[in-house]
Design a protein around this motif. Structure first.
Motif, PDB file in Angstrom:
ATOM      1  N   MET A   1       0.822  -1.209   0.000  1.00 56.28           N
ATOM      2  CA  MET A   1       0.000   0.000   0.000  1.00 56.28           C
ATOM      3  C   MET A   1       0.859   1.263   0.000  1.00 56.28           C
ATOM      4  N   ALA A   2       1.871   1.299   0.877  1.00 55.58           N
ATOM      5  CA  ALA A   2       2.720   2.489   0.976  1.00 55.58           C
ATOM      6  C   ALA A   2       3.524   2.695  -0.299  1.00 55.58           C
ATOM      7  N   SER A   3       3.974   1.618  -0.926  1.00 58.58           N
ATOM      8  CA  SER A   3       4.693   1.736  -2.196  1.00 58.58           C
ATOM      9  C   SER A   3       3.784   2.289  -3.281  1.00 58.58           C
ATOM     10  N   THR A   4       2.542   1.818  -3.299  1.00 62.98           N
ATOM     11  CA  THR A   4       1.568   2.327  -4.260  1.00 62.98           C
ATOM     12  C   THR A   4       1.331   3.820  -4.045  1.00 62.98           C
ATOM     13  N   ASN A   5       1.168   4.221  -2.795  1.00 57.43           N
ATOM     14  CA  ASN A   5       0.983   5.624  -2.452  1.00 57.43           C
ATOM     15  C   ASN A   5       2.164   6.460  -2.940  1.00 57.43           C
ATOM     16  N   THR A   6       3.376   5.976  -2.687  1.00 54.39           N
ATOM     17  CA  THR A   6       4.583   6.706  -3.078  1.00 54.39           C
ATOM     18  C   THR A   6       4.658   6.892  -4.586  1.00 54.39           C
ATOM     19  N   ILE A   7       4.375   5.836  -5.328  1.00 55.52           N
ATOM     20  CA  ILE A   7       4.426   5.921  -6.788  1.00 55.52           C
ATOM     21  C   ILE A   7       3.413   6.940  -7.302  1.00 55.52           C
ATOM     22  N   ILE A   8       2.191   6.877  -6.784  1.00 58.92           N
ATOM     23  CA  ILE A   8       1.149   7.787  -7.262  1.00 58.92           C
ATOM     24  C   ILE A   8       1.495   9.229  -6.923  1.00 58.92           C
ATOM     25  N   GLN A   9       1.912   9.472  -5.676  1.00 58.75           N
ATOM     26  CA  GLN A   9       2.257  10.836  -5.265  1.00 58.75           C
ATOM     27  C   GLN A   9       3.399  11.399  -6.106  1.00 58.75           C
ATOM     28  N   THR A  10       4.294  10.534  -6.564  1.00 63.72           N
ATOM     29  CA  THR A  10       5.433  10.971  -7.370  1.00 63.72           C
ATOM     30  C   THR A  10       5.038  11.243  -8.816  1.00 63.72           C
ATOM     31  N   LEU A  11       4.161  10.421  -9.366  1.00 63.75           N
ATOM     32  CA  LEU A  11       3.830  10.519 -10.792  1.00 63.75           C
ATOM     33  C   LEU A  11       2.727  11.531 -11.088  1.00 63.75           C
ATOM     34  N   VAL A  12       1.838  11.806 -10.126  1.00 60.21           N
ATOM     35  CA  VAL A  12       0.627  12.566 -10.426  1.00 60.21           C
ATOM     36  C   VAL A  12       0.941  14.042 -10.692  1.00 60.21           C
ATOM     37  N   ASP A  13       0.173  14.653 -11.586  1.00 61.68           N
ATOM     38  CA  ASP A  13       0.242  16.099 -11.798  1.00 61.68           C
ATOM     39  C   ASP A  13      -0.372  16.805 -10.596  1.00 61.68           C
ATOM     40  N   GLU A  14       0.232  17.917 -10.193  1.00 63.35           N
ATOM     41  CA  GLU A  14      -0.170  18.583  -8.955  1.00 63.35           C
ATOM     42  C   GLU A  14      -1.631  19.032  -8.975  1.00 63.35           C
ATOM     43  N   ASP A  15      -2.123  19.511 -10.125  1.00 67.88           N
ATOM     44  CA  ASP A  15      -3.492  20.036 -10.159  1.00 67.88           C
ATOM     45  C   ASP A  15      -4.551  18.942 -10.118  1.00 67.88           C
ATOM     46  N   LYS A  16      -4.122  17.670 -10.182  1.00 65.41           N
ATOM     47  CA  LYS A  16      -5.067  16.548 -10.102  1.00 65.41           C
ATOM     48  C   LYS A  16      -4.789  15.681  -8.883  1.00 65.41           C
ATOM     49  N   ARG A  17      -3.944  16.161  -7.987  1.00 65.71           N
ATOM     50  CA  ARG A  17      -3.524  15.354  -6.841  1.00 65.71           C
ATOM     51  C   ARG A  17      -4.710  14.935  -5.965  1.00 65.71           C
ATOM     52  N   GLY A  18      -5.620  15.855  -5.665  1.00 66.34           N
ATOM     53  CA  GLY A  18      -6.755  15.524  -4.816  1.00 66.34           C
ATOM     54  C   GLY A  18      -7.617  14.429  -5.410  1.00 66.34           C
ATOM     55  N   ARG A  19      -7.887  14.518  -6.717  1.00 63.93           N
ATOM     56  CA  ARG A  19      -8.741  13.521  -7.365  1.00 63.93           C
ATOM     57  C   ARG A  19      -8.071  12.159  -7.463  1.00 63.93           C
ATOM     58  N   VAL A  20      -6.795  12.144  -7.815  1.00 67.89           N
ATOM     59  CA  VAL A  20      -6.110  10.855  -7.942  1.00 67.89           C
ATOM     60  C   VAL A  20      -5.897  10.222  -6.574  1.00 67.89           C
ATOM     61  N   MET A  21      -5.564  11.027  -5.559  1.00 67.34           N
ATOM     62  CA  MET A  21      -5.413  10.461  -4.221  1.00 67.34           C
ATOM     63  C   MET A  21      -6.757   9.980  -3.671  1.00 67.34           C
ATOM     64  N   SER A  22      -7.840  10.589  -4.104  1.00 73.83           N
ATOM     65  CA  SER A  22      -9.150  10.087  -3.689  1.00 73.83           C
ATOM     66  C   SER A  22      -9.401   8.707  -4.285  1.00 73.83           C
ATOM     67  N   LEU A  23      -8.926   8.485  -5.509  1.00 70.26           N
ATOM     68  CA  LEU A  23      -9.068   7.161  -6.120  1.00 70.26           C
ATOM     69  C   LEU A  23      -8.167   6.147  -5.422  1.00 70.26           C
ATOM     70  N   TYR A  24      -7.002   6.603  -4.953  1.00 70.58           N
ATOM     71  CA  TYR A  24      -6.140   5.728  -4.160  1.00 70.58           C
ATOM     72  C   TYR A  24      -6.864   5.302  -2.878  1.00 70.58           C
ATOM     73  N   VAL A  25      -7.448   6.268  -2.177  1.00 71.10           N
ATOM     74  CA  VAL A  25      -8.185   5.955  -0.951  1.00 71.10           C
ATOM     75  C   VAL A  25      -9.387   5.063  -1.269  1.00 71.10           C
ATOM     76  N   LEU A  26     -10.056   5.341  -2.382  1.00 64.40           N
ATOM     77  CA  LEU A  26     -11.203   4.527  -2.787  1.00 64.40           C
ATOM     78  C   LEU A  26     -10.789   3.085  -3.042  1.00 64.40           C
ATOM     79  N   SER A  27      -9.578   2.890  -3.540  1.00 63.15           N
ATOM     80  CA  SER A  27      -9.112   1.547  -3.885  1.00 63.15           C
ATOM     81  C   SER A  27      -8.959   0.645  -2.675  1.00 63.15           C
ATOM     82  N   PHE A  28      -8.819   1.246  -1.483  1.00 60.55           N
ATOM     83  CA  PHE A  28      -8.843   0.392  -0.291  1.00 60.55           C
ATOM     84  C   PHE A  28      -9.960   0.795   0.684  1.00 60.55           C
TER      85      PHE A  28
END
Length: 431
Positions: A333-360
């Motif tokens: 889970m933490a590795s997945t979080n790290t990869i997403i936080q590193t790859l995501v564009d800043e202006d979409k961070r809230g939406r993509v991190m919400s999908l990360y939270v939704l995934s678990f």
């Protein structure tokens, strides 16, 4: 050398705001895990039913399936700092209400269901807000991956302390003390948040002016990013078939091992200890590069551990396996979080991190509901065994797709300076 290694492992704590968040939230999370342990035991004591355990967990998290994606859109527009303060205040109210019901002796399952649903609505905003907020309180982005790993370590350190203390507290004083401690523990994180000086502003959201358009923009962006899509799908599978091990743990402790609340506390503490070690392992890594291998390997570790746990009938062996499972799933889970936080564009961070939270956070209650009913038919052990088999199939499939993952992630890693090419055009620093 040892001192240097320690400083490297905890380097994100040099940031003032993150340090406040880290210790304040850590105290609050101990109370959170005490409440979670108390809730599953209270429901088990009142009903002795796997179906009701699954239903209660479902009621506490299902709001996320609908609300978390919407919350992601709003969090790219709202002030995340203020959102987090309000979610902590409301969570405090929820815990103190439960404490009052238990101490008064009138608590019923429907009270727990309603208040769990209320907490689920709060968490739909709180969890993605906290994940996205980390990038604002770690000024040096080279320390972001370390901060994410330390945040996970803190979460799982609380997972060790909270359940073990809760197990003893329930046996001696009852469940009400756990709810009271959790309610009071929110004072620590609220105080830490108020003491912060936020200097990093949020990047403006995308061009869509309405929620539906913002949702579509976030989903399209995530789907078109193969590296993010792949890790999210694997996490969703693990959540669906693997995470029900936690809400069904009281059944395993009581029916398979013949124990009580102290046995449940030890099992959950062992799981948390493994998770803590897994996140410290990630924090000690100097770079994100190669972390996709960690995801594949730790997913397999958790899957095999879940199958072995299903077959265990001895407490000592179950504790060892729970430790291994905790290491595997939280490192994944933490590795997945790290990869997403590193790859995501800043202006979409809230939406993509919400999908990360939704995934678990959103998928797990569906898995808990299904697992509770399946356990009522085939038993808890066979339910865990089936989940382990399905999780292993997904982990192996992800591992076979790693070459495609690396190819798709290459451009982003190059642009961010995480890797570079040699004169011959070969990739350097892939681990």
């Amino acid at each position: 050398m040892a001192g240097l290694a320690v400083r490297e492992t905890f380097r994100a704590l040099k940031h003032h705001n993150f340090r406040l968040f880290y210790f304040g939230h850590g105290m609050s999370l101990i109370g959170t895990w005490m409440q979670r342990t108390a809730t599953v035991w209270l429901v088990y004591r009142l009903t002795q039913s796997p179906e009701v355990l699954g239903n209660v967990d479902f009621s506490g998290q299902i709001a996320g399936v609908v609300l978390i994606p919407i919350a992601g859109v709003l969090l790219d527009r709202w002030n995340r700092y203020r959102v987090i303060i309000w979610t902590q205040v409301l969570s405090m109210v929820q815990a103190l209400l439960l404490a009052g019901l238990v101490f008064s002796g009138i608590v019923a399952v429907w009270h727990i269901v309603v208040l769990n649903a209320f907490l689920g609505i709060i968490n739909s905003f709180d969890m993605p807000a906290r994940q996205a907020f980390i990038s604002q309180i770690v000024e040096d982005k080279d320390d972001l991956a370390n901060a994410i790993a330390l945040n996970s370590a803190m979460f799982n350190g609380a997972r060790i302390i909270g359940p073990s203390v809760a197990g003893l507290a329930i046996a001696v004083f009852g469940e009400g003390l756990c709810y009271l401690f959790n309610g009071l523990s929110y004072i620590a994180i609220i105080g830490a948040l108020l003491a912060m000086k936020i200097t990093v502003t949020q990047t403006a959201a995308g061009t869509s002016s309405n929620i539906a358009g913002g949702l579509k923009e976030g989903f399209v962006y995530t789907y078109n990013s193969l590296p993010i899509r792949m890790v999210l799908l694997l996490l969703a599978l693990m959540s669906l078939v693997g995470f029900p091990v936690l809400p069904l743990m009281p059944l395993f402790a009581g029916e398979v091992l013949g124990g009580g609340p102290d046995t449940l506390g030890w099992l959950m503490a062992a799981f948390g200890a493994g998770a803590f070690v897994g996140t410290i392992f990630l924090a000690s890594r100097p770079s994100i590069v190669g972390i996709e291998k960690v995801i594949a390997v730790t997913s397999i570790i958790f899957s095999v551990g879940l199958m072995a746990f299903a077959l265990s009938v001895r407490l000592e062996l179950s504790l060892v396996i729970a430790f291994i499972m905790g290491f595997g799933i939280i490192a994944q889970m933490a590795s997945t979080n790290t990869i997403i936080q590193t790859l995501v564009d800043e202006d979409k961070r809230g939406r993509v991190m919400s999908l990360y939270v939704l995934s678990f956070g959103g998928i797990a209650p569906i898995g808990s509901l299904m697992a509770g009913h399946v356990a009522g038919i085939i038993g808890t052990s066979y339910t865990f065994l089936l989940g382990g088999i399905l999780a292993l199939a997904g982990a192996v499939a992800f591992g076979r797709k790693l070459p495609a993952w690396r190819s798709a992630a290459r451009k982003v890693y190059l642009a961010k300076g995480l890797i570079h090419e040699t004169c011959s055009g070969e990739m350097k620093h892939w681990i």
